[in-house]
Design a protein around this motif. Structure first.
Motif, PDB file in Angstrom:
ATOM      1  N   PRO A 125      74.879 148.411  -4.650  1.00 29.08           N
ATOM      2  CA  PRO A 125      74.495 148.649  -6.105  1.00 29.08           C
ATOM      3  C   PRO A 125      75.337 149.804  -6.414  1.00 29.08           C
ATOM      4  O   PRO A 125      75.801 150.774  -5.676  1.00 29.08           O
ATOM      5  CB  PRO A 125      73.070 148.946  -6.227  1.00 29.08           C
ATOM      6  N   THR A 126      75.487 150.073  -7.850  1.00 31.31           N
ATOM      7  CA  THR A 126      76.483 151.160  -7.965  1.00 31.31           C
ATOM      8  C   THR A 126      75.676 152.349  -8.905  1.00 31.31           C
ATOM      9  O   THR A 126      76.291 153.253  -9.500  1.00 31.31           O
ATOM     10  CB  THR A 126      77.552 150.790  -8.917  1.00 31.31           C
ATOM     11  N   ARG A 127      74.533 152.455  -8.482  1.00 25.48           N
ATOM     12  CA  ARG A 127      73.514 153.768  -8.922  1.00 25.48           C
ATOM     13  C   ARG A 127      74.396 154.983  -8.413  1.00 25.48           C
ATOM     14  O   ARG A 127      75.000 154.807  -7.203  1.00 25.48           O
ATOM     15  CB  ARG A 127      72.112 153.761  -8.374  1.00 25.48           C
ATOM     16  N   CYS A 132      77.647 158.172  -4.490  1.00 26.01           N
ATOM     17  CA  CYS A 132      77.828 159.299  -3.711  1.00 26.01           C
ATOM     18  C   CYS A 132      77.504 159.327  -2.337  1.00 26.01           C
ATOM     19  O   CYS A 132      78.259 160.191  -1.544  1.00 26.01           O
ATOM     20  CB  CYS A 132      76.904 160.409  -4.659  1.00 26.01           C
ATOM     21  N   ARG A 133      76.499 158.660  -1.862  1.00 23.65           N
ATOM     22  CA  ARG A 133      76.186 158.614  -0.496  1.00 23.65           C
ATOM     23  C   ARG A 133      77.411 157.883   0.140  1.00 23.65           C
ATOM     24  O   ARG A 133      77.840 158.386   1.305  1.00 23.65           O
ATOM     25  CB  ARG A 133      74.910 157.768  -0.400  1.00 23.65           C
ATOM     26  N   LEU A 139      74.727 165.763  -4.203  1.00 27.21           N
ATOM     27  CA  LEU A 139      74.133 165.117  -5.557  1.00 27.21           C
ATOM     28  C   LEU A 139      72.939 165.570  -5.282  1.00 27.21           C
ATOM     29  O   LEU A 139      72.067 165.525  -4.392  1.00 27.21           O
ATOM     30  CB  LEU A 139      74.259 163.751  -5.656  1.00 27.21           C
ATOM     31  N   ASN A 140      72.441 166.128  -6.493  1.00 33.41           N
ATOM     32  CA  ASN A 140      70.972 166.599  -6.695  1.00 33.41           C
ATOM     33  C   ASN A 140      70.498 165.563  -7.944  1.00 33.41           C
ATOM     34  O   ASN A 140      70.942 166.003  -9.237  1.00 33.41           O
ATOM     35  CB  ASN A 140      70.617 168.057  -6.971  1.00 33.41           C
ATOM     36  N   HIS A 141      70.437 164.420  -7.545  1.00 33.34           N
ATOM     37  CA  HIS A 141      69.969 163.439  -8.717  1.00 33.34           C
ATOM     38  C   HIS A 141      69.658 163.599  -9.802  1.00 33.34           C
ATOM     39  O   HIS A 141      68.258 164.371  -9.514  1.00 33.34           O
ATOM     40  CB  HIS A 141      69.914 162.228  -8.051  1.00 33.34           C
ATOM     41  N   ARG A 153      83.912 164.110  -9.361  1.00 37.07           N
ATOM     42  CA  ARG A 153      84.255 163.901  -7.960  1.00 37.07           C
ATOM     43  C   ARG A 153      84.502 162.397  -7.717  1.00 37.07           C
ATOM     44  O   ARG A 153      85.601 162.168  -6.925  1.00 37.07           O
ATOM     45  CB  ARG A 153      83.244 164.352  -7.002  1.00 37.07           C
ATOM     46  N   ILE A 154      83.875 161.331  -8.151  1.00 32.61           N
ATOM     47  CA  ILE A 154      84.006 160.028  -7.969  1.00 32.61           C
ATOM     48  C   ILE A 154      85.520 159.675  -8.757  1.00 32.61           C
ATOM     49  O   ILE A 154      86.387 159.001  -7.918  1.00 32.61           O
ATOM     50  CB  ILE A 154      82.944 159.189  -8.715  1.00 32.61           C
TER      51      ILE A 154
END
Length: 164
Positions: A125-127, A132-133, A139-141, A153-154
């Motif tokens: 999935p693209t959450r 980020c992983r 990431l501090n979601h 950054r993506i």
């Protein structure tokens, strides 16, 4: 080329209920400015505290969207576009908040890093936390500044790979 990554956190399901915003400005391939602000939404109704940890008590003494946005608007000067992870959501929040505040919505197009992550790396999935992983991006979601920086950054990673 310059762009600004943006992320909103909302107090509840109302799109005009922004309680935090993060903006990250990128010029060329470098992050040149980061801003994160708490916002006092129009209502003390907070039903998404479980997600982002922000409460009415955290924002009751903060400025409303109108004041926060006017202060942050210069970050968009010369930007080609805004970027967001799930851009439909952030664009909807920006539109609703600007309308409620009597402000003009910026006429910049949005790029969506959900779509970019699917196209560039077929991540599903693209959450945001999953992307980020996969890309080893810190990431501090659900902290608006961290989410906005991750989005920037993506885009930068996709650009490095020629996937834009």
């Amino acid at each position: 080329m310059a762009f600004v990554a943006i992320d909103f956190e909302t107090a509840n399901a109302g799109r005009e209920s922004a309680c935090a915003v993060g903006l990250v400005r990128v010029e060329g391939v470098e992050i040149v400015r980061r801003e994160t602000r708490l916002i006092r939404p129009p209502s003390p109704d907070f039903s998404f505290t479980w997600c982002h940890g922000i409460t009415w008590e955290d924002v009751v003494d903060q400025p409303p969207f109108h004041d926060v946005w006017r202060e942050l608007l210069p970050m968009l000067d010369g930007a080609s576009f805004l970027a967001a992870h799930n851009a439909r959501f952030d664009r909807g929040v920006l539109d609703a908040c600007c309308k409620a505040a009597g402000l003009e919505t910026p006429a910049l197009p949005f790029e969506c890093t959900v779509k970019i992550a699917r196209k560039a790396w077929n991540i599903r999935p693209t959450r945001l936390d999953v992307v980020c992983r996969a890309l080893d991006i810190p990431l501090n979601h659900h902290e608006a500044g961290s989410d906005a920086e991750a989005c920037a950054r993506i885009l930068l990673a996709a650009g490095e790979e020629g996937a834009l």
